[in-house]
Motif scaffolding. Structure first.
Motif, PDB file in Angstrom:
ATOM      1  N   HIS A 167       6.858  -0.493   1.682  1.00  0.00           N
ATOM      2  CA  HIS A 167       5.521  -1.011   1.328  1.00  0.00           C
ATOM      3  C   HIS A 167       5.775  -1.860   0.055  1.00  0.00           C
TER       4      HIS A 167
ATOM      5  N   ARG B 235       4.616  -4.871  -2.867  1.00  0.00           N
ATOM      6  CA  ARG B 235       3.639  -5.510  -3.719  1.00  0.00           C
ATOM      7  C   ARG B 235       4.239  -6.303  -4.704  1.00  0.00           C
TER       8      ARG B 235
ATOM      9  N   ASP C 137      -2.926  -0.264  -1.109  1.00  0.00           N
ATOM     10  CA  ASP C 137      -2.419  -0.760   0.076  1.00  0.00           C
ATOM     11  C   ASP C 137      -2.121   0.327   0.916  1.00  0.00           C
ATOM     12  N   CYS C 138      -1.468   1.504   0.375  1.00  0.00           N
ATOM     13  CA  CYS C 138      -1.123   2.927   0.995  1.00  0.00           C
ATOM     14  C   CYS C 138      -2.075   3.781   1.386  1.00  0.00           C
TER      15      CYS C 138
ATOM     16  N   LEU D 220      -0.367  -1.526  -4.902  1.00  0.00           N
ATOM     17  CA  LEU D 220       0.334  -0.925  -3.981  1.00  0.00           C
ATOM     18  C   LEU D 220       0.066   0.198  -3.595  1.00  0.00           C
ATOM     19  N   LEU D 221      -0.389   1.181  -4.438  1.00  0.00           N
ATOM     20  CA  LEU D 221      -0.996   2.403  -4.074  1.00  0.00           C
ATOM     21  C   LEU D 221      -2.379   2.248  -3.254  1.00  0.00           C
TER      22      LEU D 221
ATOM     23  N   ALA E 193       7.883   3.521   3.245  1.00  0.00           N
ATOM     24  CA  ALA E 193       6.856   3.437   4.454  1.00  0.00           C
ATOM     25  C   ALA E 193       6.873   4.446   5.284  1.00  0.00           C
TER      26      ALA E 193
ATOM     27  N   ASP F  72       2.996   9.959   3.625  1.00  0.00           N
ATOM     28  CA  ASP F  72       1.728   9.492   3.810  1.00  0.00           C
ATOM     29  C   ASP F  72       0.709   9.747   2.596  1.00  0.00           C
ATOM     30  N   LEU F  73       0.417   8.675   1.888  1.00  0.00           N
ATOM     31  CA  LEU F  73      -0.590   8.697   0.768  1.00  0.00           C
ATOM     32  C   LEU F  73      -1.881   8.489   0.937  1.00  0.00           C
ATOM     33  N   SER F  74      -2.148   8.406   2.353  1.00  0.00           N
ATOM     34  CA  SER F  74      -3.673   8.122   2.502  1.00  0.00           C
ATOM     35  C   SER F  74      -4.660   9.291   1.921  1.00  0.00           C
TER      36      SER F  74
ATOM     37  N   GLU G  43       8.040  -1.423  -4.904  1.00  0.00           N
ATOM     38  CA  GLU G  43       8.202  -0.918  -3.453  1.00  0.00           C
ATOM     39  C   GLU G  43       8.109   0.780  -3.514  1.00  0.00           C
TER      40      GLU G  43
END
Length: 185
Positions: free
Chosen positions: A102, A104, A151-152, A148-149, A119, A123-125, A116
């Motif tokens: 990932h 930005r 986006d993740c 970036l975070l 990816a 899993d940071l969701s 970066e």
């Protein structure tokens, strides 16, 4: 201590940073005063005071990860993560991680850069993340890390930095995210 300034920061932390920090005139360019935190990090008591200050206001279990920005932020984030008994994330400069990543990109006062994270395998969701770095200047790097975070799928619960360089707009660029600065340049 999770405020938008230095109020509530232990006077001992501020004193340790001020006592140990090295100020270098006209570096990296004429007219700029560089604040070198290396002596603070090299001093056991100074390092401990800084780590305690960066972690203050965050209880064990309040974050899932502490993220550090390449490169001095790695040192700080690792120590804060240990104090908070959580994992640490290294947010890397472009080209340091194998794909997929990932990323930005963002603008600097002297060019552009990219941050970066892996990816795969992480899993940071929905995770709660405290972002730690050494210096807040224009806010470009910290802002890119937050983006970036986001986006993740992560939730940035706060930002903690050792030193803020006032007058460069960094604080304004990061409004909306709880920010702790231990001292100002």
């Amino acid at each position: 201590m999770r405020d938008h300034g230095t109020s509530g920061v232990s006077p001992g932390v501020v004193a340790a940073v001020e006592r140990l920090m090295r100020r270098v005139e006209d570096f990296p360019v004429a007219g700029v005063q560089f604040c070198d935190l290396t002596p603070v990090l090299a001093d056991p008591e100074g390092f401990d005071a800084v780590v305690a200050g960066l972690a203050a206001g965050h209880e064990i279990g309040s974050v899932d990860y502490v993220a550090g920005l390449d490169a001095r932020g790695f040192l700080l984030a690792g120590a804060v993560a240990l104090r908070l008994q959580t994992g640490v994330l290294a947010i890397r400069k472009a080209g340091k991680l194998p794909p997929p990543v990932h990323s930005r990109s963002y603008e600097l006062e002297y060019g552009a850069a990219t941050l970066e994270l892996p990816a795969d395998g992480l899993d940071l969701s929905g995770t709660r993340i405290l972002v730690v770095d050494d210096v807040l200047a224009t806010g470009g790097t910290l802002g890119a890390a937050v983006g970036l975070l986001d986006d993740c799928g992560a939730v940035v619960t706060g930002l903690s930095v050792v030193l803020e360089v006032p007058g460069l707009g960094g604080r304004d660029r990061l409004s909306g995210t709880p920010l702790t600065c231990l001292t100002v340049a």
